[in-house]
Design an enzyme around this catalytic site. Structure first.
Site, PDB file in Angstrom:
ATOM      1  N   SER A   1       6.811 -16.430  22.168  1.00 40.96           N
ATOM      2  CA  SER A   1       7.738 -15.505  21.533  1.00 40.96           C
ATOM      3  C   SER A   1       9.137 -15.647  22.154  1.00 40.96           C
ATOM      4  O   SER A   1       9.705 -16.728  22.165  1.00 40.96           O
ATOM      5  CB  SER A   1       7.180 -14.080  21.663  1.00 40.96           C
ATOM      6  OG  SER A   1       7.895 -13.165  20.888  1.00 40.96           O
TER       7      SER A   1
ATOM      8  N   HIS B   1       6.984 -17.537  16.899  1.00 42.03           N
ATOM      9  CA  HIS B   1       6.656 -16.742  15.710  1.00 42.03           C
ATOM     10  C   HIS B   1       7.855 -15.884  15.339  1.00 42.03           C
ATOM     11  O   HIS B   1       8.854 -15.836  16.055  1.00 42.03           O
ATOM     12  CB  HIS B   1       5.398 -15.894  15.924  1.00 42.03           C
ATOM     13  CG  HIS B   1       5.520 -14.843  16.997  1.00 42.03           C
ATOM     14  ND1 HIS B   1       4.484 -14.030  17.369  1.00 42.03           N
ATOM     15  CD2 HIS B   1       6.569 -14.453  17.784  1.00 42.03           C
ATOM     16  CE1 HIS B   1       4.860 -13.202  18.318  1.00 42.03           C
ATOM     17  NE2 HIS B   1       6.134 -13.434  18.587  1.00 42.03           N
TER      18      HIS B   1
END
Length: 214
Positions: free
Chosen positions: A106, A131
């Site tokens: 992330s 993501h």
């Protein structure tokens, strides 16, 4: 119940250094900070972000030209906290090299990619995950719409940052970040998040000053 921070600090090793004034003891992280090494470890949140930003600014003040090394092992966290670190990395004058140990997921992967070009590294068994941002909100319908739009704005901005640092097209980044995308170190190199996968420090650069390329 014991304070977890106090427990953690009691476990941090101390190192003793000989100086012309006698012995001086440091916790291990402070000693490595003297070598311009910063650890970005654990969830990215405001407290951790503030400490990392403060260390970056301190090292810039000490020497505005000498490289700073950042070791990353993070599952990600709060987007705005991560962007505070990202903006500071781009703002300061010293080049910042990044090295992934363990994982960079992330926001951790974005900060890994944000290192100075040709100075972004990963150890061979590290995992990288990218993501799109996620979030939740409850309240009045209008407020929910406003927060949803803000998440979309953040998604667009994060995509643009990945485009800038990886060299991928916007469409490729958008497709890759649509769902959790897990990458090996070598896949992250091919994707443009890191420049090189290293398993040993080269003899001529073997020092405590950070992950220089072999």
């Amino acid at each position: 119940m014991r304070d977890p921070v106090e427990t953690y600090m009691n476990l941090v090793p101390m190192v003793v250094e000989q100086t012309n004034r006698g012995e001086r003891a440091y916790d291990i992280f402070s000693r490595l900070l003297k070598e311009r090494i910063i650890f970005l470890t654990g969830p990215v949140e405001d407290g951790m972000s503030t400490l990392v930003v403060a260390q970056l600014l301190f090292l810039e003040a000490e020497n505005p030209k000498k490289e700073i090394s950042m070791y990353i092992n993070s599952p990600g966290g709060v987007v705005t906290s991560g962007l505070a670190i990202y903006d500071t990395m781009q703002f300061i004058r010293p080049p910042v090299s990044t090295l992934c140990t363990g994982q960079a997921a992330s926001m951790g992967s974005l900060l890994l990619a944000a290192g100075h070009k040709d100075m972004r590294f990963s150890l061979p068994n590290a995992r990288i995950m990218v993501h799109q941002p996620s979030g939740g909100f409850q309240g009045q319908a209008t407020d929910i719409m406003l927060h949803a739009q803000e998440i979309l704005n953040l998604k667009k901005r994060l995509n643009e940052i990945y485009v800038h640092h990886t060299g991928q097209t916007y469409k490729a980044i958008e497709d890759a970040l649509e769902r959790d995308k897990f990458l090996t170190a070598e896949m992250a190199r091919e994707f443009g998040i890191v420049d090189k996968v290293i398993d040993k420090r080269a003899e001529e650069t073997a020092s405590a000053s950070g992950p220089k390329a072999p």
